[in-house]
Scaffold this motif. Structure first.
Motif, PDB file in Angstrom:
ATOM      1  N   VAL A 122      57.361  24.237  28.747  1.00  0.00           N
ATOM      2  CA  VAL A 122      57.914  25.838  29.557  1.00  0.00           C
ATOM      3  C   VAL A 122      57.429  26.482  28.573  1.00  0.00           C
ATOM      4  N   LEU A 123      57.787  26.628  27.588  1.00  0.00           N
ATOM      5  CA  LEU A 123      56.969  27.759  26.243  1.00  0.00           C
ATOM      6  C   LEU A 123      55.771  28.212  26.874  1.00  0.00           C
ATOM      7  N   ARG A 124      55.323  27.484  27.457  1.00  0.00           N
ATOM      8  CA  ARG A 124      53.859  27.749  27.769  1.00  0.00           C
ATOM      9  C   ARG A 124      53.255  28.269  28.688  1.00  0.00           C
ATOM     10  N   SER A 125      54.614  27.992  30.267  1.00  0.00           N
ATOM     11  CA  SER A 125      54.720  28.791  31.301  1.00  0.00           C
ATOM     12  C   SER A 125      55.350  29.772  32.002  1.00  0.00           C
ATOM     13  N   ILE A 126      56.039  30.298  30.415  1.00  0.00           N
ATOM     14  CA  ILE A 126      56.095  31.493  30.543  1.00  0.00           C
ATOM     15  C   ILE A 126      55.289  32.457  29.121  1.00  0.00           C
ATOM     16  N   CYS A 127      53.970  31.886  28.806  1.00  0.00           N
ATOM     17  CA  CYS A 127      53.473  32.473  28.366  1.00  0.00           C
ATOM     18  C   CYS A 127      54.157  32.762  26.829  1.00  0.00           C
ATOM     19  N   SER A 128      54.872  32.219  25.971  1.00  0.00           N
ATOM     20  CA  SER A 128      55.488  32.372  24.524  1.00  0.00           C
ATOM     21  C   SER A 128      54.207  32.549  23.882  1.00  0.00           C
ATOM     22  N   PRO A 129      54.025  33.433  22.728  1.00  0.00           N
ATOM     23  CA  PRO A 129      53.084  33.376  21.889  1.00  0.00           C
ATOM     24  C   PRO A 129      53.506  31.746  20.809  1.00  0.00           C
ATOM     25  N   ASP A 130      54.843  31.123  21.458  1.00  0.00           N
ATOM     26  CA  ASP A 130      55.347  30.290  20.374  1.00  0.00           C
ATOM     27  C   ASP A 130      54.829  28.884  20.796  1.00  0.00           C
ATOM     28  N   ALA A 131      54.132  28.990  21.800  1.00  0.00           N
ATOM     29  CA  ALA A 131      54.177  27.533  22.655  1.00  0.00           C
ATOM     30  C   ALA A 131      53.407  26.462  21.286  1.00  0.00           C
ATOM     31  N   ARG A 132      52.187  27.309  21.537  1.00  0.00           N
ATOM     32  CA  ARG A 132      51.771  25.953  20.036  1.00  0.00           C
ATOM     33  C   ARG A 132      52.557  25.607  19.233  1.00  0.00           C
ATOM     34  N   LEU A 133      53.672  26.418  18.595  1.00  0.00           N
ATOM     35  CA  LEU A 133      53.888  26.174  17.330  1.00  0.00           C
ATOM     36  C   LEU A 133      55.266  24.418  17.815  1.00  0.00           C
ATOM     37  N   PRO A 134      54.947  23.728  16.667  1.00  0.00           N
ATOM     38  CA  PRO A 134      55.940  22.477  16.271  1.00  0.00           C
ATOM     39  C   PRO A 134      57.313  22.935  16.832  1.00  0.00           C
ATOM     40  N   ILE A 135      57.674  22.163  17.402  1.00  0.00           N
ATOM     41  CA  ILE A 135      59.611  21.875  17.253  1.00  0.00           C
ATOM     42  C   ILE A 135      60.236  22.577  16.120  1.00  0.00           C
ATOM     43  N   SER A 136      59.925  22.217  15.160  1.00  0.00           N
ATOM     44  CA  SER A 136      61.010  22.881  14.144  1.00  0.00           C
ATOM     45  C   SER A 136      60.852  23.791  13.291  1.00  0.00           C
ATOM     46  N   GLN A 137      59.517  24.736  13.990  1.00  0.00           N
ATOM     47  CA  GLN A 137      59.956  26.493  14.124  1.00  0.00           C
ATOM     48  C   GLN A 137      60.026  27.027  15.300  1.00  0.00           C
ATOM     49  N   THR A 138      60.908  26.461  16.350  1.00  0.00           N
ATOM     50  CA  THR A 138      60.305  26.852  17.914  1.00  0.00           C
ATOM     51  C   THR A 138      61.917  26.431  17.293  1.00  0.00           C
ATOM     52  N   ARG A 139      63.004  24.980  17.509  1.00  0.00           N
ATOM     53  CA  ARG A 139      64.437  24.596  17.615  1.00  0.00           C
ATOM     54  C   ARG A 139      65.029  25.799  17.876  1.00  0.00           C
ATOM     55  N   GLY A 140      66.718  26.005  18.179  1.00  0.00           N
ATOM     56  CA  GLY A 140      66.981  27.028  17.785  1.00  0.00           C
ATOM     57  C   GLY A 140      66.860  28.549  18.065  1.00  0.00           C
ATOM     58  N   LYS A 141      66.007  28.555  18.839  1.00  0.00           N
ATOM     59  CA  LYS A 141      65.080  30.210  19.085  1.00  0.00           C
ATOM     60  C   LYS A 141      65.573  30.352  20.775  1.00  0.00           C
ATOM     61  N   TRP A 142      66.350  31.689  20.881  1.00  0.00           N
ATOM     62  CA  TRP A 142      65.863  31.693  22.223  1.00  0.00           C
ATOM     63  C   TRP A 142      64.737  31.986  23.107  1.00  0.00           C
ATOM     64  N   TYR A 143      64.811  32.030  23.937  1.00  0.00           N
ATOM     65  CA  TYR A 143      63.432  32.896  24.479  1.00  0.00           C
ATOM     66  C   TYR A 143      64.590  32.829  26.106  1.00  0.00           C
ATOM     67  N   GLU A 144      63.933  34.322  25.965  1.00  0.00           N
ATOM     68  CA  GLU A 144      65.121  34.631  27.768  1.00  0.00           C
ATOM     69  C   GLU A 144      63.616  35.217  28.921  1.00  0.00           C
ATOM     70  N   TYR A 145      63.811  34.110  29.962  1.00  0.00           N
ATOM     71  CA  TYR A 145      62.860  34.155  30.874  1.00  0.00           C
ATOM     72  C   TYR A 145      63.542  34.119  32.604  1.00  0.00           C
ATOM     73  N   GLU A 146      63.090  35.222  32.618  1.00  0.00           N
ATOM     74  CA  GLU A 146      63.653  35.270  34.615  1.00  0.00           C
ATOM     75  C   GLU A 146      65.460  35.790  34.390  1.00  0.00           C
ATOM     76  N   GLY A 147      65.497  36.003  33.712  1.00  0.00           N
ATOM     77  CA  GLY A 147      67.140  35.393  33.539  1.00  0.00           C
ATOM     78  C   GLY A 147      68.180  34.563  33.357  1.00  0.00           C
ATOM     79  N   LYS A 148      67.459  33.519  32.947  1.00  0.00           N
ATOM     80  CA  LYS A 148      67.515  32.530  31.847  1.00  0.00           C
ATOM     81  C   LYS A 148      67.268  32.261  30.094  1.00  0.00           C
ATOM     82  N   TRP A 149      68.397  32.170  29.839  1.00  0.00           N
ATOM     83  CA  TRP A 149      67.766  31.949  28.786  1.00  0.00           C
ATOM     84  C   TRP A 149      67.919  30.304  28.541  1.00  0.00           C
ATOM     85  N   LEU A 150      66.504  29.974  27.163  1.00  0.00           N
ATOM     86  CA  LEU A 150      66.183  28.469  26.952  1.00  0.00           C
ATOM     87  C   LEU A 150      66.350  28.644  25.730  1.00  0.00           C
ATOM     88  N   ILE A 151      66.349  27.191  25.226  1.00  0.00           N
ATOM     89  CA  ILE A 151      66.364  26.960  23.505  1.00  0.00           C
ATOM     90  C   ILE A 151      65.672  25.354  23.988  1.00  0.00           C
TER      91      ILE A 151
END
Length: 162
Positions: free
Chosen positions: A91-120
């Motif tokens: 999902v992070l890759r599909s929203i073009c987030s630079p964090d898409a290649r990071l391991p889950i241990s580095q992205t968990r708990g971080k909020w991302y906003e995309y098209e009015g939706k909050w992703l965690i």
């Protein structure tokens, strides 16, 4: 809304996501902050179990991408929990987030906003079952923080909607 990776053997047999031990733990995690089973729409990136329960391949994920997009459109959630590495990175890759290649241990708990939706992104319950420690900084302790953050985000949305 909760998006996981792919069904395990029991999930594939029953045709429902998260019904095995991981699903029971997920239900407990969600219930710990007051979510009932009917409050949360749960799905997987891939709808069929990959052979030997391996991680879904890129082409398998891409094949089901239109289904996930339609589910998100129909459910129209305010918050989406991305459960595990595959769901988070896809999902992070599909929203073009630079964090898409990071391991889950580095992205968990971080909020991302995309098209009015909050992703965690959050750890997968199967990972928590393999790492049952509850000490500060452990996967279970971090997941407790994450689910409380989800609850707070939804409560803020409800408060602002009223």
């Amino acid at each position: 809304m909760v998006i996981g990776e792919a069904p395990g053997a029991e999930e594939d047999r029953q045709g429902k996501p998260f019904v095995g031990r991981s699903g029971q733990l997920l239900d407990n995690i969600l219930g710990s902050v007051g979510f009932a089973e009917n409050d949360v729409y749960i799905t997987n990136m891939v709808k069929r179990r990959p052979p030997n329960n391996r991680t879904p391949l890129k082409w398998e994920i891409l094949a089901y991408k239109p289904w996930i997009a339609e589910e998100i459109k129909l459910v129209d959630p305010h918050v989406i929990m991305l459960v595990g590495r595959t769901a988070a990175q896809t999902v992070l890759r599909s929203i073009c987030s630079p964090d898409a290649r990071l391991p889950i241990s580095q992205t968990r708990g971080k909020w991302y906003e995309y098209e009015g939706k909050w992703l965690i992104p959050v750890f997968h319950p199967s990972y928590l079952l393999r790492n049952p420690q509850k000490t500060p900084g452990s996967p279970k302790a971090l997941t407790w923080q994450d689910i409380q953050s989800v609850r707070n985000k939804i409560d803020q949305y409800i408060d602002n909607s009223v």
